[in-house]
Write a protein that holds these residues in place. Structure first.
Motif, short mmCIF file in Angstrom:
data_model
loop_
_atom_site.label_atom_id
_atom_site.label_comp_id
_atom_site.label_asym_id
_atom_site.label_seq_id
_atom_site.Cartn_x
_atom_site.Cartn_y
_atom_site.Cartn_z
N LEU A 37 79.26 7.67 7.28
CA LEU A 37 80.65 7.26 7.10
C LEU A 37 80.76 6.06 6.17
O LEU A 37 81.64 5.99 5.30
N PHE A 38 79.86 5.11 6.37
CA PHE A 38 79.88 3.90 5.55
C PHE A 38 79.67 4.22 4.08
O PHE A 38 80.29 3.65 3.20
N GLN A 39 78.79 5.17 3.81
CA GLN A 39 78.54 5.56 2.44
C GLN A 39 79.76 6.18 1.80
O GLN A 39 79.88 6.22 0.58
N GLN A 40 80.66 6.69 2.61
CA GLN A 40 81.90 7.27 2.09
C GLN A 40 83.04 6.24 2.09
O GLN A 40 84.20 6.60 1.93
N LYS A 41 82.67 4.98 2.29
CA LYS A 41 83.64 3.87 2.31
C LYS A 41 84.63 3.98 3.46
O LYS A 41 85.76 3.49 3.37
N LYS A 42 84.20 4.61 4.52
CA LYS A 42 85.03 4.71 5.73
C LYS A 42 84.57 3.62 6.71
O LYS A 42 84.01 3.90 7.77
N SER A 43 84.80 2.38 6.31
CA SER A 43 84.22 1.25 7.04
C SER A 43 84.70 1.16 8.48
O SER A 43 83.90 0.90 9.39
N GLU A 44 85.99 1.34 8.70
CA GLU A 44 86.50 1.19 10.06
C GLU A 44 85.96 2.29 10.98
O GLU A 44 85.60 2.02 12.13
N GLU A 45 85.89 3.51 10.47
CA GLU A 45 85.29 4.59 11.26
C GLU A 45 83.83 4.30 11.55
O GLU A 45 83.33 4.55 12.66
N ALA A 46 83.14 3.80 10.54
CA ALA A 46 81.72 3.48 10.71
C ALA A 46 81.53 2.43 11.78
O ALA A 46 80.64 2.56 12.65
N ILE A 47 82.35 1.39 11.75
CA ILE A 47 82.24 0.33 12.75
C ILE A 47 82.42 0.89 14.15
O ILE A 47 81.68 0.56 15.08
N SER A 48 83.40 1.76 14.32
CA SER A 48 83.65 2.36 15.63
C SER A 48 82.44 3.15 16.12
O SER A 48 82.05 3.07 17.30
N VAL A 49 81.82 3.90 15.21
CA VAL A 49 80.66 4.71 15.59
C VAL A 49 79.46 3.82 15.88
O VAL A 49 78.69 4.07 16.82
N TYR A 50 79.27 2.78 15.08
CA TYR A 50 78.18 1.85 15.35
C TYR A 50 78.34 1.20 16.73
O TYR A 50 77.37 1.00 17.45
N ARG A 51 79.59 0.89 17.08
CA ARG A 51 79.81 0.27 18.39
C ARG A 51 79.49 1.24 19.53
O ARG A 51 79.04 0.83 20.60
N GLU A 52 79.71 2.52 19.29
CA GLU A 52 79.33 3.52 20.29
C GLU A 52 77.81 3.56 20.45
O GLU A 52 77.30 3.70 21.56
N ALA A 53 77.11 3.43 19.33
CA ALA A 53 75.64 3.38 19.39
C ALA A 53 75.19 2.19 20.24
O ALA A 53 74.26 2.29 21.04
N ILE A 54 75.89 1.06 20.06
CA ILE A 54 75.55 -0.14 20.83
C ILE A 54 75.89 0.04 22.31
O ILE A 54 75.16 -0.42 23.19
N ARG A 55 76.98 0.74 22.59
CA ARG A 55 77.32 1.00 23.99
C ARG A 55 76.19 1.78 24.67
O ARG A 55 75.83 1.52 25.82
N LEU A 56 75.63 2.72 23.92
CA LEU A 56 74.56 3.55 24.46
C LEU A 56 73.22 2.82 24.47
O LEU A 56 72.37 3.09 25.32
N GLN A 57 73.03 1.93 23.52
CA GLN A 57 71.77 1.18 23.39
C GLN A 57 72.13 -0.28 23.08
O GLN A 57 72.22 -0.69 21.93
N PRO A 58 72.38 -1.09 24.13
CA PRO A 58 72.91 -2.44 23.94
C PRO A 58 72.06 -3.35 23.05
O PRO A 58 72.58 -4.26 22.42
N LYS A 59 70.77 -3.11 22.99
CA LYS A 59 69.90 -3.97 22.18
C LYS A 59 69.65 -3.38 20.79
O LYS A 59 68.59 -3.58 20.20
N TYR A 60 70.64 -2.70 20.26
CA TYR A 60 70.49 -2.01 18.98
C TYR A 60 70.80 -2.98 17.84
O TYR A 60 71.91 -3.02 17.29
N ALA A 61 69.82 -3.75 17.43
CA ALA A 61 70.01 -4.77 16.40
C ALA A 61 70.46 -4.15 15.08
O ALA A 61 71.28 -4.74 14.36
N LEU A 62 69.93 -2.98 14.74
CA LEU A 62 70.32 -2.35 13.49
C LEU A 62 71.81 -2.06 13.45
O LEU A 62 72.45 -2.20 12.41
N ALA A 63 72.38 -1.65 14.58
CA ALA A 63 73.80 -1.33 14.61
C ALA A 63 74.64 -2.58 14.43
O ALA A 63 75.67 -2.57 13.75
#
Length: 225
Positions: A109-135
Protein backbone atom coordinates in the motif's frame (compact mmCIF):
# COMPACT_ATOMS: atom_id res chain seq x y z
CA UNK A 1 19.38 22.61 -3.73
CA UNK A 2 19.67 22.96 0.02
CA UNK A 3 20.73 19.94 2.04
CA UNK A 4 17.42 19.66 3.88
CA UNK A 5 15.56 19.68 0.60
CA UNK A 6 17.84 16.98 -0.76
CA UNK A 7 17.46 14.83 2.33
CA UNK A 8 13.73 15.37 2.41
CA UNK A 9 13.29 14.41 -1.23
CA UNK A 10 15.16 11.17 -0.56
CA UNK A 11 13.50 10.58 2.78
CA UNK A 12 9.92 10.83 1.61
CA UNK A 13 10.52 7.94 -0.76
CA UNK A 14 11.24 5.30 1.89
CA UNK A 15 12.00 2.48 -0.52
CA UNK A 16 14.42 4.48 -2.63
CA UNK A 17 18.17 4.17 -2.32
CA UNK A 18 18.41 6.51 0.67
CA UNK A 19 15.54 4.91 2.52
CA UNK A 20 14.48 0.89 4.85
CA UNK A 21 13.34 0.16 5.37
CA UNK A 22 13.29 1.11 4.31
CA UNK A 23 12.42 1.72 3.98
CA UNK A 24 13.50 -1.95 2.41
CA UNK A 25 12.72 -2.16 3.85
CA UNK A 26 11.34 0.24 4.95
CA UNK A 27 13.25 -1.36 3.93
CA UNK A 28 11.93 -2.19 6.12
CA UNK A 29 10.70 -4.14 4.69
CA UNK A 30 10.20 -0.74 5.59
CA UNK A 31 12.36 0.25 6.13
CA UNK A 32 14.36 2.05 6.57
CA UNK A 33 17.66 4.71 4.65
CA UNK A 34 15.62 1.71 5.42
CA UNK A 35 16.67 -0.18 2.35
CA UNK A 36 19.08 0.10 -0.55
CA UNK A 37 17.16 0.41 -3.81
CA UNK A 38 13.92 -1.54 -4.03
CA UNK A 39 13.44 -4.09 -1.30
CA UNK A 40 11.64 -7.37 -1.68
CA UNK A 41 8.88 -8.20 0.70
CA UNK A 42 11.04 -10.73 2.39
CA UNK A 43 14.61 -11.90 2.03
CA UNK A 44 16.86 -14.01 4.27
CA UNK A 45 19.25 -11.06 4.54
CA UNK A 46 16.52 -8.88 6.01
CA UNK A 47 15.82 -11.54 8.62
CA UNK A 48 19.43 -11.51 9.70
CA UNK A 49 19.12 -7.95 10.93
CA UNK A 50 15.43 -7.70 11.78
CA UNK A 51 14.58 -10.10 14.56
CA UNK A 52 11.02 -8.78 15.07
CA UNK A 53 10.25 -9.62 11.45
CA UNK A 54 11.89 -13.02 11.84
CA UNK A 55 9.78 -13.74 14.89
CA UNK A 56 6.65 -12.68 13.06
CA UNK A 57 7.28 -15.29 10.41
CA UNK A 58 7.71 -18.18 12.81
CA UNK A 59 4.96 -20.55 13.72
CA UNK A 60 1.84 -21.42 11.80
CA UNK A 61 3.89 -21.79 8.64
CA UNK A 62 2.64 -24.06 5.87
CA UNK A 63 3.34 -24.75 2.21
CA UNK A 64 0.24 -22.76 1.28
CA UNK A 65 1.36 -19.79 3.36
CA UNK A 66 4.85 -19.88 1.88
CA UNK A 67 3.53 -20.17 -1.67
CA UNK A 68 1.16 -17.22 -1.28
CA UNK A 69 3.91 -15.05 0.18
CA UNK A 70 6.29 -16.03 -2.60
CA UNK A 71 3.71 -15.05 -5.20
CA UNK A 72 3.20 -11.67 -3.57
CA UNK A 73 6.95 -11.24 -3.25
CA UNK A 74 7.46 -11.89 -6.98
CA UNK A 75 4.83 -9.31 -7.92
CA UNK A 76 6.31 -6.78 -5.50
CA UNK A 77 9.80 -7.23 -6.90
CA UNK A 78 8.42 -6.65 -10.40
CA UNK A 79 6.99 -3.34 -9.22
CA UNK A 80 3.44 -4.65 -9.55
CA UNK A 81 2.31 -3.32 -6.21
CA UNK A 82 -1.40 -3.36 -7.06
CA UNK A 83 -1.39 -7.09 -7.78
CA UNK A 84 0.88 -7.69 -4.80
CA UNK A 85 -1.72 -5.90 -2.69
CA UNK A 86 -4.49 -8.09 -4.14
CA UNK A 87 -2.53 -11.28 -3.41
CA UNK A 88 -1.76 -10.15 0.11
CA UNK A 89 -5.40 -9.37 0.80
CA UNK A 90 -6.24 -12.92 -0.29
CA UNK A 91 -3.46 -14.16 1.97
CA UNK A 92 -4.90 -12.28 4.95
CA UNK A 93 -8.34 -13.75 4.33
CA UNK A 94 -6.77 -17.19 4.76
CA UNK A 95 -4.42 -16.16 7.56
CA UNK A 96 -6.12 -13.23 9.35
CA UNK A 97 -3.90 -13.52 12.41
CA UNK A 98 -0.65 -13.38 10.45
CA UNK A 99 1.18 -10.20 11.50
CA UNK A 100 3.78 -10.59 8.79
CA UNK A 101 1.09 -10.70 6.10
CA UNK A 102 -0.41 -7.45 7.36
CA UNK A 103 3.04 -5.87 7.45
CA UNK A 104 3.71 -6.85 3.86
CA UNK A 105 0.32 -5.55 2.77
CA UNK A 106 1.24 -2.25 4.38
CA UNK A 107 4.41 -2.19 2.28
CA UNK A 108 2.44 -2.75 -0.93
CA UNK A 109 0.00 0.00 0.00
CA UNK A 110 2.78 2.39 0.91
CA UNK A 111 4.44 1.86 -2.44
CA UNK A 112 1.19 2.99 -4.03
CA UNK A 113 1.27 6.17 -1.91
CA UNK A 114 -1.68 4.96 0.14
CA UNK A 115 -0.06 6.12 3.36
CA UNK A 116 -3.13 6.23 5.58
CA UNK A 117 -4.23 2.75 4.53
CA UNK A 118 -0.70 1.50 5.06
CA UNK A 119 -0.57 2.97 8.57
CA UNK A 120 -3.84 1.24 9.46
CA UNK A 121 -2.54 -2.11 8.22
CA UNK A 122 0.79 -1.69 10.00
CA UNK A 123 -1.09 -1.01 13.23
CA UNK A 124 -3.00 -4.25 12.76
CA UNK A 125 0.33 -6.05 12.44
CA UNK A 126 1.36 -4.46 15.73
CA UNK A 127 -1.90 -5.51 17.37
CA UNK A 128 -1.09 -9.08 16.39
CA UNK A 129 2.61 -8.79 17.24
CA UNK A 130 3.11 -5.98 19.80
CA UNK A 131 6.91 -6.08 19.61
CA UNK A 132 6.95 -5.56 15.84
CA UNK A 133 9.69 -2.92 15.56
CA UNK A 134 9.62 -3.01 11.76
CA UNK A 135 5.96 -2.01 11.73
CA UNK A 136 6.58 0.93 14.04
CA UNK A 137 9.45 2.03 11.82
CA UNK A 138 7.21 1.66 8.77
CA UNK A 139 4.52 3.83 10.33
CA UNK A 140 7.19 6.42 11.03
CA UNK A 141 8.19 6.35 7.38
CA UNK A 142 4.57 6.77 6.31
CA UNK A 143 4.25 9.84 8.50
CA UNK A 144 7.57 11.15 7.21
CA UNK A 145 6.31 10.82 3.64
CA UNK A 146 3.66 13.37 4.65
CA UNK A 147 6.20 15.60 6.45
CA UNK A 148 4.52 14.74 9.75
CA UNK A 149 7.87 14.72 11.49
CA UNK A 150 6.84 14.69 15.14
CA UNK A 151 4.51 11.76 14.57
CA UNK A 152 7.26 9.99 12.66
CA UNK A 153 9.70 10.57 15.52
CA UNK A 154 7.23 9.08 18.00
CA UNK A 155 6.98 5.88 15.95
CA UNK A 156 10.73 5.58 15.44
CA UNK A 157 11.19 5.88 19.19
CA UNK A 158 8.76 3.01 19.72
CA UNK A 159 10.73 0.87 17.27
CA UNK A 160 13.96 1.71 19.08
CA UNK A 161 12.46 0.93 22.48
CA UNK A 162 11.88 -2.59 21.18
CA UNK A 163 15.25 -2.85 19.43
CA UNK A 164 17.81 -0.16 20.38
CA UNK A 165 20.21 -1.55 17.76
CA UNK A 166 17.80 -1.21 14.84
CA UNK A 167 20.08 0.64 12.43
CA UNK A 168 17.41 1.59 9.91
CA UNK A 169 15.18 3.11 12.58
CA UNK A 170 18.14 5.00 14.02
CA UNK A 171 18.86 6.43 10.58
CA UNK A 172 15.26 7.37 9.92
CA UNK A 173 15.02 8.91 13.38
CA UNK A 174 18.15 10.95 12.67
CA UNK A 175 16.76 12.30 9.41
CA UNK A 176 13.52 13.28 11.14
CA UNK A 177 15.50 15.02 13.88
CA UNK A 178 17.46 16.89 11.23
CA UNK A 179 14.21 17.99 9.61
CA UNK A 180 13.14 19.44 12.97
CA UNK A 181 16.44 21.34 13.37
CA UNK A 182 17.93 19.04 16.00
CA UNK A 183 21.31 18.58 14.43
CA UNK A 184 23.16 17.22 17.47
CA UNK A 185 20.55 14.52 18.06
CA UNK A 186 20.60 13.65 14.37
CA UNK A 187 24.37 13.26 14.34
CA UNK A 188 24.35 11.15 17.51
CA UNK A 189 21.76 8.77 16.09
CA UNK A 190 23.60 8.49 12.78
CA UNK A 191 26.88 7.71 14.53
CA UNK A 192 25.18 4.90 16.44
CA UNK A 193 23.59 3.57 13.25
CA UNK A 194 26.97 3.70 11.52
CA UNK A 195 28.63 1.62 14.23
CA UNK A 196 25.81 -0.94 14.10
CA UNK A 197 26.03 -1.29 10.32
CA UNK A 198 29.81 -1.68 10.58
CA UNK A 199 29.39 -4.46 13.15
CA UNK A 200 26.94 -6.16 10.80
CA UNK A 201 29.32 -5.79 7.84
CA UNK A 202 26.64 -3.99 5.84
CA UNK A 203 28.91 -2.00 3.57
CA UNK A 204 26.25 -0.27 1.51
CA UNK A 205 24.49 1.01 4.61
CA UNK A 206 27.82 2.16 6.03
CA UNK A 207 28.51 4.17 2.89
CA UNK A 208 25.05 5.72 2.89
CA UNK A 209 25.21 6.79 6.52
CA UNK A 210 28.73 8.14 6.13
CA UNK A 211 27.55 10.24 3.19
CA UNK A 212 24.65 11.67 5.18
CA UNK A 213 26.94 12.40 8.11
CA UNK A 214 29.35 14.32 5.87
CA UNK A 215 26.54 16.39 4.39
CA UNK A 216 24.99 17.26 7.75
CA UNK A 217 28.33 18.11 9.33
CA UNK A 218 29.22 20.47 6.50
CA UNK A 219 25.73 21.92 6.02
CA UNK A 220 26.35 24.98 8.15
CA UNK A 221 29.89 25.63 7.01
CA UNK A 222 30.33 28.81 4.94
CA UNK A 223 30.98 28.22 1.28
CA UNK A 224 34.40 29.09 -0.10
CA UNK A 225 34.38 31.54 -2.97
Amino acid sequence: MKLKSKLKSAFVQPFSCMMLSILAVMGISPLVLAVPARVSLHTPEEDTYKEPQKLAQLGADSPERSQLLQQANALYNQGDFKDAEENLRKFIKKFPEDAFGHFQLGNALFQQKKSEEAISVYREAIRLQPKYALAYNAIGMAYASQSRWQEAITEYKKALEINPNYGEALTNFALAMWQTNKKDEALSSLEKALNIFKEQNRGEKVNQVERILREIKTADEPSVS
